[in-house]
Design a protein around this motif. Structure first.
Motif: not given
Length: 252
Positions: A9-36
């Protein structure tokens, strides 16, 4: 629990009414991910997020707000892990690895407008995998043989045991013993010894007893004053007057 995740059976853990989705650039191997580095003012998709669990696997599902149609989902087998990652410059944004039915995967960025929503999302995943870890430990304990030595508390042949129930030791009270063969009598209740009665009464004011005679009273007076000096004249008129008064009184 069943081994096949699809049959549970499937249990619901969390529901959020609004979330935004973004396309992100290719990741650099030695660089931390920044939302900016994302276009935060222009999200590529906005919808509802629902976190469920089927067995040990958690699922982050992005659905349409109105119809509930599935836009994308990310199966999460461990957290923290490669499926859900945090960014270095904000607590409201995450990197999500989505996967379709054919097994193809892609990385997208998701973000919440409120920090409370991102906190709930994070805690829901942490609690689920904490439960998964406990379940794994319980199964290991059940399957592992018990190698600890066991105590043999049984009675050996011919061995007995004695129980003393309801017996208490009483202290013997020491009793004082007299030096002689007889015990001492206890003192009187008042604490003082009465003087011995005198053989003679020296009180001249003693009242005569109820059954006594006047002659006895005069004899008592005479005996109490026996030690005093005798009158010079035994035939004095005072002594005859005393007897005369008594005779006159007694003849009335």
């Amino acid at each position: 629990m069943a081994t096949d995740g699809q049959s549970e059976y499937e249990a619901v853990l969390c529901v959020k009414p609004e979330v935004n989705v973004y396309r992100i650039p290719p990741r650099a191997s030695n660089r931390a991910i920044r939302a900016a580095d994302w276009k935060l003012d222009a999200p590529d998709w906005t919808g509802r997020m629902r976190v469920t669990a089927r067995g040990k696997v958690a699922y982050v599902k992005l659905e349409d707000k109105i119809s509930g149609e599935l836009f994308a989902q990310a199966p999460v087998v461990e957290y923290p892990g490669i499926t859900v990652e945090t960014v270095s410059d904000s607590s409201r944004y995450f990197v999500l690895r989505i996967q379709d039915d054919n097994g193809r995967s892609a990385f997208i960025g998701i973000g919440f407008g409120d920090r409370g929503d991102s906190f709930d999302f994070n805690v829901a995943l942490q609690d689920h995998f904490k439960w998964v870890k406990q379940e794994d430990e319980f199964k290991k304990q059940e399957q592992a043989p018990d190698t600890t030595p066991k105590l043999d508390l049984g009675f050996k042949e011919g061995q007995t045991i004695t129980l003393n129930i309801g017996q208490s030791k009483k202290k013997d009270r020491s009793r004082p013993q007299s030096s002689g063969g007889f015990g001492l009598l206890p003192p009187p209740p008042g604490g003082k010894l009465a003087p011995p009665p005198s053989s003679r009464s020296t009180n001249h004011n003693t009242q005569p007893s109820a059954g006594g005679t006047d002659t006895g009273f005069l004899l008592d007076l005479d005996t109490s004053n026996s030690n005093s000096a005798a009158p010079s004249d035994p035939t004095s008129t005072a002594s005859s007057d005393l007897w005369g008064d008594f005779d006159s009184v007694s003849t009335k």
